[in-house]
Motif scaffolding. Structure first.
Motif, PDB file in Angstrom:
ATOM      1  N   ILE A   1     -42.284  29.033   3.157  1.00  0.00           N
ATOM      2  CA  ILE A   1     -42.576  28.157   4.291  1.00  0.00           C
ATOM      3  C   ILE A   1     -41.370  27.246   4.457  1.00  0.00           C
ATOM      4  O   ILE A   1     -40.906  26.643   3.487  1.00  0.00           O
TER       5      ILE A   1
ATOM      6  N   ALA B   1     -47.372  22.213  -0.622  1.00  0.00           N
ATOM      7  CA  ALA B   1     -48.261  23.323  -0.267  1.00  0.00           C
ATOM      8  C   ALA B   1     -49.452  23.302  -1.213  1.00  0.00           C
ATOM      9  O   ALA B   1     -49.294  23.440  -2.428  1.00  0.00           O
TER      10      ALA B   1
ATOM     11  N   THR C   1     -53.139  31.588   2.805  1.00  0.00           N
ATOM     12  CA  THR C   1     -53.153  30.444   3.718  1.00  0.00           C
ATOM     13  C   THR C   1     -53.103  29.155   2.912  1.00  0.00           C
ATOM     14  O   THR C   1     -53.879  28.978   1.978  1.00  0.00           O
TER      15      THR C   1
ATOM     16  N   VAL D   1     -50.498  22.448   4.202  1.00  0.00           N
ATOM     17  CA  VAL D   1     -49.170  21.842   4.070  1.00  0.00           C
ATOM     18  C   VAL D   1     -49.277  20.366   4.427  1.00  0.00           C
ATOM     19  O   VAL D   1     -49.653  20.014   5.550  1.00  0.00           O
TER      20      VAL D   1
ATOM     21  N   ASP E   1     -51.728  19.989   7.657  1.00  0.00           N
ATOM     22  CA  ASP E   1     -52.115  21.171   8.418  1.00  0.00           C
ATOM     23  C   ASP E   1     -52.754  22.169   7.455  1.00  0.00           C
ATOM     24  O   ASP E   1     -52.124  22.583   6.476  1.00  0.00           O
TER      25      ASP E   1
ATOM     26  N   ASN F   1     -53.772  25.296   7.907  1.00  0.00           N
ATOM     27  CA  ASN F   1     -53.781  26.705   8.303  1.00  0.00           C
ATOM     28  C   ASN F   1     -52.362  27.237   8.445  1.00  0.00           C
ATOM     29  O   ASN F   1     -51.958  27.702   9.509  1.00  0.00           O
ATOM     30  N   VAL F   2     -51.594  27.208   7.365  1.00  0.00           N
ATOM     31  CA  VAL F   2     -50.228  27.723   7.376  1.00  0.00           C
ATOM     32  C   VAL F   2     -50.197  29.003   6.534  1.00  0.00           C
ATOM     33  O   VAL F   2     -50.421  28.965   5.329  1.00  0.00           O
TER      34      VAL F   2
ATOM     35  N   THR G   1     -42.282  31.679   6.892  1.00  0.00           N
ATOM     36  CA  THR G   1     -43.075  31.071   7.954  1.00  0.00           C
ATOM     37  C   THR G   1     -42.429  29.763   8.389  1.00  0.00           C
ATOM     38  O   THR G   1     -42.139  28.904   7.548  1.00  0.00           O
ATOM     39  N   THR G   2     -42.201  29.608   9.681  1.00  0.00           N
ATOM     40  CA  THR G   2     -41.638  28.366  10.206  1.00  0.00           C
ATOM     41  C   THR G   2     -42.756  27.376  10.486  1.00  0.00           C
ATOM     42  O   THR G   2     -43.698  27.685  11.213  1.00  0.00           O
ATOM     43  N   HIS G   3     -42.638  26.200   9.890  1.00  0.00           N
ATOM     44  CA  HIS G   3     -43.650  25.164  10.101  1.00  0.00           C
ATOM     45  C   HIS G   3     -42.927  23.830  10.293  1.00  0.00           C
ATOM     46  O   HIS G   3     -42.503  23.187   9.329  1.00  0.00           O
TER      47      HIS G   3
END
Length: 308
Positions: free
Chosen positions: A181, A205, A236, A239, A254, A256-257, A265-267
């Motif tokens: 992430i 995370a 999932t 974060v 959040d 739901n990453v 994954t870009t967050h």
């Protein structure tokens, strides 16, 4: 680093595939520290699960014995240091152990002084990694990543003596089975502030479930606001982002990453001025009636995050 090879000795002796051991770090949050050196004597694995009480009676196989110091502060944003490689039979390995030498390890502050560290004893000590899922080693070998979370492994001034207490927090994964992430943390113009990147924000995370939430990985943003939480198993994650202290900004969460094997994954996160409320993105039932201080502890991991 884990492919078959042929020895140059006469006859072209075929040598078994090798498994590499890499060390990485969830970044250290203290801006007064210059270096954190740990002396790694050896890394071993076992096919038996480590329950904590039977570790000394388990069948350990040494993968590598580097006998050298590693500066953990040089291993950020997913960077790794190669500890070594060794022959390892194909199989499922459920326990990973490091042997460290506290007498040859040290923390140095930015003013050049050597910090006092309570290592929990003198000389060699065995440190056991959190292995969430068995590390599968195929016939071709693999890379085992050991994530050494410095920020949570060295607690400052717990005893009021200005020293660090060493409470090891490490995990081990098969790099081929993980994803990342990554993103940037920015601030908006709310509260009269200036929009731009945030340096020194802590990104975590979280995983687990109700009554058993725990942190898998932590990171800190650089001057451009960038962070990376590397080597996470697919799933999932929650974060959370906390601004550097002191700050007038609020935290973000959040729930739901998603992380997929082999992908990043870009967050991206934007923090606003704190107005006395906490915004949680995702499932409305996530963390319901659970305070942040109770987002808690597991036998392998614990959290020092304050209540919100």
């Amino acid at each position: 680093t884990a492919a078959c090879y042929t020895d140059d000795s006469p006859g072209g002796l075929q040598v078994s595939p090798r498994t590499s051991v890499l060390l990485t770090d969830a970044p250290f949050p203290f801006d007064t520290v210059q270096s954190v050196y740990v002396y790694v004597i050896s890394v071993s694995v076992s096919a038996e699960p480590d329950t904590g009480s039977n570790a000394n009676n388990m069948n350990w196989v040494t993968v590598t014995a580097p006998h050298r110091q590693i500066n953990l502060l040089e291993l950020q944003q997913g960077d790794t240091a190669l500890l070594g490689a060794g022959e390892l039979s194909a199989g499922q390995y459920r326990a990973v152990r490091l042997i460290l030498d506290g007498d040859s390890s040290s923390i140095r502050l930015k003013d050049g002084a050597v910090a006092q560290v309570h290592w929990g004893g003198s000389g060699q000590q065995a440190i056991h990694a959190f292995v969430e899922a068995a590390v599968a080693v195929p016939d071709s070998g693999t890379d085992i990543v050991i994530d050494f979370d410095v920020g949570r492994s060295f607690h400052y001034n717990d005893l009021g003596d200005g020293a660090f207490n060493f409470i090891p927090w490490i995990r081990a994964v098969n790099r081929a089975e993980t994803g990342n992430i990554a993103g940037t943390v920015m601030r908006d113009t709310s509260g009269g502030g200036t929009a731009g990147p945030i340096k020194g924000a802590t990104v975590s995370a979280w995983g687990g479930g109700p009554g058993n939430w725990y942190i898998y990985s932590t990171g800190v943003t650089d001057a451009a606001g960038h962070y990376r939480l590397a080597y996470l198993l697919p799933g999932t994650y929650i974060v959370g982002v906390d601004p550097p202290s002191p700050s007038t900004l609020g935290a973000a969460l959040d729930s739901n990453v998603a992380v997929n094997k082999g992908f990043e994954t870009t967050h991206n996160v934007t923090l606003s001025a704190f107005t006395g409320s906490v915004l949680i993105n995702g499932a409305s039932s996530m963390l319901a009636r659970i305070t942040r201080s109770a987002v808690a502890t597991s036998p392998a991991c614990r959290s020092d995050r304050p209540s919100r």
